[in-house]
Design an enzyme around this catalytic site. Structure first.
Site, PDB file in Angstrom:
ATOM      1  N   ALA A  45       0.843  -1.206   0.000  1.00  0.00           N
ATOM      2  CA  ALA A  45       0.000   0.000   0.000  1.00  0.00           C
ATOM      3  C   ALA A  45       0.867   1.240   0.000  1.00  0.00           C
ATOM      4  O   ALA A  45       1.963   1.249   0.567  1.00  0.00           O
ATOM      5  CB  ALA A  45      -0.874  -0.005   1.245  1.00  0.00           C
ATOM      6  N   LYS A 102       9.209   5.285  13.565  1.00  0.00           N
ATOM      7  CA  LYS A 102       9.536   5.415  14.995  1.00  0.00           C
ATOM      8  C   LYS A 102       8.412   6.030  15.806  1.00  0.00           C
ATOM      9  O   LYS A 102       8.516   6.157  17.020  1.00  0.00           O
ATOM     10  CB  LYS A 102      10.745   6.340  15.170  1.00  0.00           C
ATOM     11  CG  LYS A 102      11.981   5.892  14.498  1.00  0.00           C
ATOM     12  CD  LYS A 102      13.069   6.936  14.692  1.00  0.00           C
ATOM     13  CE  LYS A 102      14.132   6.847  13.637  1.00  0.00           C
ATOM     14  NZ  LYS A 102      13.755   7.173  12.283  1.00  0.00           N
ATOM     15  N   LEU A 112      21.501  -2.111  12.208  1.00  0.00           N
ATOM     16  CA  LEU A 112      22.429  -2.529  13.282  1.00  0.00           C
ATOM     17  C   LEU A 112      21.659  -3.174  14.441  1.00  0.00           C
ATOM     18  O   LEU A 112      20.585  -2.703  14.796  1.00  0.00           O
ATOM     19  CB  LEU A 112      23.181  -1.313  13.822  1.00  0.00           C
ATOM     20  CG  LEU A 112      24.166  -0.632  12.878  1.00  0.00           C
ATOM     21  CD1 LEU A 112      24.747   0.608  13.545  1.00  0.00           C
ATOM     22  CD2 LEU A 112      25.276  -1.595  12.482  1.00  0.00           C
ATOM     23  N   GLY A 171      18.810   9.125   0.205  1.00  0.00           N
ATOM     24  CA  GLY A 171      17.884   8.360   1.068  1.00  0.00           C
ATOM     25  C   GLY A 171      18.375   8.247   2.506  1.00  0.00           C
ATOM     26  O   GLY A 171      17.939   7.371   3.233  1.00  0.00           O
ATOM     27  N   GLU A 183      15.196  11.514   6.783  1.00  0.00           N
ATOM     28  CA  GLU A 183      13.753  11.264   6.810  1.00  0.00           C
ATOM     29  C   GLU A 183      13.161  11.978   5.599  1.00  0.00           C
ATOM     30  O   GLU A 183      13.788  12.910   5.057  1.00  0.00           O
ATOM     31  CB  GLU A 183      13.154  11.890   8.087  1.00  0.00           C
ATOM     32  CG  GLU A 183      13.539  11.199   9.376  1.00  0.00           C
ATOM     33  CD  GLU A 183      12.880   9.836   9.530  1.00  0.00           C
ATOM     34  OE1 GLU A 183      11.654   9.759   9.430  1.00  0.00           O
ATOM     35  OE2 GLU A 183      13.612   8.850   9.727  1.00  0.00           O
ATOM     36  N   LYS A 209      15.275   8.479  18.916  1.00  0.00           N
ATOM     37  CA  LYS A 209      16.043   7.227  18.995  1.00  0.00           C
ATOM     38  C   LYS A 209      16.575   6.989  20.406  1.00  0.00           C
ATOM     39  O   LYS A 209      16.486   5.880  20.933  1.00  0.00           O
ATOM     40  CB  LYS A 209      17.208   7.267  18.003  1.00  0.00           C
ATOM     41  CG  LYS A 209      16.727   7.158  16.559  1.00  0.00           C
ATOM     42  CD  LYS A 209      17.884   7.311  15.605  1.00  0.00           C
ATOM     43  CE  LYS A 209      17.416   7.216  14.165  1.00  0.00           C
ATOM     44  NZ  LYS A 209      18.416   7.653  13.220  1.00  0.00           N
ATOM     45  N   GLY A 218      20.257   4.525   5.294  1.00  0.00           N
ATOM     46  CA  GLY A 218      20.288   4.058   3.905  1.00  0.00           C
ATOM     47  C   GLY A 218      19.212   3.013   3.696  1.00  0.00           C
ATOM     48  O   GLY A 218      18.909   2.229   4.596  1.00  0.00           O
TER      49      GLY A 218
END
Ligand code: ADP
Ligand code: ASP
Ligand code: MG
Length: 816
Positions: free
Chosen positions: A505, A579, A613, A664, A667, A682, A797
């Site tokens: 979507a 997030k 990570l 990229g 955000e 974060k 990325g």
């Protein structure tokens, strides 16, 4: 000799009748055969509909009858040479006239007795058998039609007549003695009472007729020709992975068909079982396929579970009350009243406390049963010893069947945990005393999902299907789809996971393909879908109700993040790089974790911090093994690190930001990175994962951006504003150079306080040499007091973020 029975699906069209003809010819070359047929296609359903229309004074029965006539004439025209068509069409027309006269009588008299109903619906088989005789005679000599009403003799229980076997067997063998025909064709389902009035053997009864003939003739085999290649482990129309069963015992086949495997009508088995005549289920549309043999010797693989079947539209009646404890005869009265009124009980369970009895019956009997039971227990209900019966509708019975089940422990565990994992609520459970079957009652809506996950648990133990729905098909979304598709074969072979992307979507439309997206043109398919669909993407996902469903949020959108709670409540797992949910109010974050646990779904968001990570997993492992985090120092913005690593000579700051966006790394709105908001989110998530309740507002943000630029109305305005602020960034850069330092945007947490902001990092600091768009996190914990635990690597990325999402998906798939 052989008896062959062709079902309605095999006689539905001229094309299928040609196949039937060829099968008959092939068999008749080798031996004498009897051919029993059903009505063509849905003719019996249609005839019942006609009687109901006429009975309810609806003149449309005339129009509907014309359609039925037309259906049969079309078959004639497609199957017979012109020379033979006239008499065949005349036969169909006169049969339809006879039906019309009966329907007219029903219409005018407003009376529809079971006897009249049988007379009308018998025409389905009368027409199909005589028509087939005309068609087959074109290719074979010695074809004879015989009216089943002269051979199968029953009592007068119209619509569900009971066969008088002594008379029937004698009549059939007398007839056969003088019958010279190579091929004898008869209608199934129909019979007659001693007054030669037409009776029928119950819906699906052609199989039964065929078995009666096979037994009376002592045939070497009874072949049931239908539209699937045998009796499958589960209905192949609902479970795509299901395979036909090569060999099955009479008892197993009986249990499966009793619980809805309608490929064979349960009473069929009895006459042939008594004479040990094997039944073979064959596919008219694929005559070469092996099919299923039902016989005494279950010489197939000694599998514990042979099949899974289900019956829909079941009602569950529960009789409860303290007055039931220790009192004899309650169940007797309950069962008696149902039996006396011909209401069949499909399943019974009784609590060991005797405080309640549950019976499952067909939906259409539910009203009547409710009234009968409440009447029979009227006095107990008045005295409050028993409560009025409770009725639950829209249920289905699911049965897992196998002769060998009694010798194996743990089967019900596998069954119920498969259902539980997929949030399928079980209303009642029963295990047959024969231990050949475990049945449970679930909602109708859950049938397909339940069949598929039970099938997976017992028959595909080595392959687990994951059904993926992706929201967001930008940079990262596309990469993820590519990665998943490229790895599909590897995942099957190495991890036994069948990962299917079922839905995708964007913000406007969605595209769903239940069988999985094909590799090529999903972008076009998505763009061709309806915008503003009536059903939301989330509802469409829930409605599909697939096992092991995973919703992957690859957006940065708040509304999408707000959907997680509802998805988790439906046991749909959520994987997110978005997030917003984890950095929203602490109570919401906690609620999502709670819901995931409660509904046995996963909620994974490794990519919220440091892209692919393994940062969040590391914190979770530390905490769950009893460690405590005391301090965090981190560069958590791949985009800001990239920007400050590139910004070394005082070139235009805005063009470096643009470059980062183009690659990229930022955000979709770069202000979220530059303002420090993204980094603050974060560190907030990391602190929460460390077990510390904290809100976003508690994180101090030492923003480096000149005032005003953040208030720009759009991203374009923002770019023009920071172009004018070049001097500000130049100054920061030269100050850093003077101190022999580099600019790094650092997030820290210590002693309950957290902050984010630009710092001058000196040469000897572990963060100084952080390259490109890399991230680094240092954790000081009770176990890592002197030297921190450091995680470092590419932290932004599309590729690495997509592989982080991929890893979360695989983690869900690999969990038991
Ligand atoms: P016919 O018209 O030949 O009498 P039916 O429609 O009565 O055919 O029965 C065949 C159908 O039974 C199949 O098309 C399939 O959808 C359904 N079915 C249900 N359960 C099973 C099963 N376990 N194996 C095979 N078919 C099944
Ligand atoms: N034609 C009948 C029915 O549809 C009998 C059969 O097909 O077996 O019930
Ligand atoms: Mg059938």
């Amino acid at each position: 000799m052989k008896v062959l029975k062709f079902g309605g699906s095999s006689l539905e069209s001229a094309v299928s009748i040609k196949l039937v003809s060829a099968i008959i010819k092939h068999e008749a070359i080798q031996q004498k055969i009897w051919v029993i047929v059903s009505a063509s296609g849905k003719t019996t359903d249609n005839l019942i509909k006609l009687t109901q229309l006429a009975h309810s004074k609806d003149e449309n029965y005339k129009k509907e009858l014309k359609l039925l006539e037309h259906h049969h004439i079309t078959i004639c025209k497609g199957s017979l040479p012109i020379s033979a068509q006239t008499s065949a069409i005349a036969f169909i027309k006169s049969s339809c006239n006879a039906i019309e006269q009966l329907l007219d009588a029903v219409y005018w008299l407003e009376d529809l007795s079971p006897k009249t109903q049988d007379k009308i619906i018998s025409f389905g088989e009368l027409i199909s058998a005589q028509l087939l005789e005309k068609i087959v005679s074109q290719n074979i000599e010695s074809v004879q039609y015989k009216d089943s009403r002269e051979l199968i003799l029953t009592n007068s229980q119209f619509t569900n007549a009971k066969v008088n076997f002594d008379k029937t067997n004698a009549t059939i063998s007398d007839y056969q003695k003088q019958n010279q025909a190579r091929v004898t064709i008869l209608g199934g389902f129909i019979s007659a009472n001693k007054n030669q009035e037409t009776t029928t053997l119950g819906r699906g009864g052609s199989d039964y007729s065929a078995a009666i003939y096979a037994a009376a003739l002592n045939a070497e085999i009874l072949e049931i020709w239908t539209d699937v290649s045998g009796l499958y482990v589960a209905n192949p129309k609902l479970v795509k992975q299901a395979q036909p069963i090569a060999n099955i015992s009479y008892e197993e086949a009986m249990e499966l068909s009793h619980f809805g495997a309608k490929v064979i009508y349960p009473p069929t088995i009895k006459p042939v079982l008594d004479r040990e005549i094997p039944i073979k289920i064959k596919n008219t549309f694929d005559a070469q396929a092996q099919g299923t043999i039902i016989s005494n010797s279950s010489n197939g693989r000694r599998q514990t579970i042979k099949g899974i079947s289900h019956v829909e539209d079941i009602s569950l009646l529960t009789l409860e009350g303290i007055g039931m404890i220790g009192i004899h005869g309650i169940s007797k009265r309950l069962f008696e009243v149902l039996a006396n009124n011909h209401i069949n009980i499909v399943l019974i369970t009784q609590a060991s406390s005797e405080h309640s009895i549950c019976v499952a019956i067909a939906k259409e009997n539910c009203r009547k049963a409710e009234q009968l039971i409440n009447t029979i227990f009227k006095n107990e209900i008045l005295e409050h010893l028993i409560q009025p019966i409770t009725v639950e509708n829209n249920l289905a019975i699911l049965a897992v069947v196998g002769d060998q089940m009694k010798n194996h422990q743990g089967l019900s565990g596998t069954l119920f945990s498969a259902l539980g994992r997929n949030n399928i609520n079980i209303r009642a459970i029963a295990q047959g005393a024969s231990e050949k079957n475990i049945s449970c009652v679930i909602k109708n809506d859950n049938v397909k999902k339940a069949l598929n996950c039970i099938h997976a648990a017992f028959f595909e133990a080595h392959i687990k299907e994951l059904n993926i729905f992706i929201a967001g098909v930008g940079n990262v979304g596309c990469k993820l789809i590519n990665q998943l598709q490229q790895q599909q074969e590897y995942l099957k072979e190495a991890l036994n996971l069948n990962v299917k992307i079922v839905g995708i979507a964007n913000s406007k439309q969605y595209y769903i393909n239940e069988n999985g997206l094909d590799n090529s043109d999903w972008i076009t398919k998505l763009s061709e879908q309806k915008v503003d669909n009536d059903v939301s993407y989330y509802d469409a996902i829930a409605d599909l109700n697939k096992q092991n469903t995973i919703f992957v949020d690859v957006t940065a959108n708040e509304a999408v993040a707000n959907s997680y709670a509802d998805l988790l409540r439906k046991s749909i797992s959520v994987v997110a790089c978005n997030k917003i949910a984890c950095s929203s109010e602490y109570t919401n974050y906690k609620e999502l974790k709670y819901l995931a646990k409660k509904y046995k779904a996963s909620f994974l968001y490794e990519t919220n911090v440091g892209a692919g990570l393994p940062i969040i997993k590391t914190v979770q492992n530390l905490i769950s093994s009893g460690d405590q985090i005391t301090e965090i120092q981190a560069v958590l913005s791949g985009s800001l690190n990239f920007i400050f690593n590139e910004y070394t000579n005082g070139e235009l700051f805005s063009s470096i930001v643009k470059q980062a966006q183009g690659e990229g790394y930022t955000e979709p709105d770069p202000r979220i990175d530059l303002s420090g908001k993204d980094v603050a989110r974060k560190i907030l998530i990391l602190i929460r994962e460390a077990g510390i309740p904290i809100e976003f507002e508690a994180i101090k943000n030492n923003s480096m951006l000149p005032k005003g630029s953040l208030e720009a109305a759009s991203v374009d305005d923002f770019y023009s504003l920071i172009t004018t602020e070049n001097e500000h960034f130049k100054q920061l850069l030269s100050e850093a150079k003077n101190q022999d330092s580099k600019l790094k945007y650092v997030a820290s947490y210590k002693n309950g306080k957290a902050s984010v902001g630009l710092q001058f990092i000196p040469k000897n600091h572990p963060f100084y040499n952080l390259e490109g768009k890399d991230n680094i996190v240092s954790f000081y914990t009770n176990r890592y007091q002197e030297q921190p635990l450091i995680i470092k690597g590419a932290g932004a990325g599309a590729d690495v973020t997509a592989s982080g999402l991929f890893a979360d998906i695989i983690q869900i798939g690999s969990a038991s």
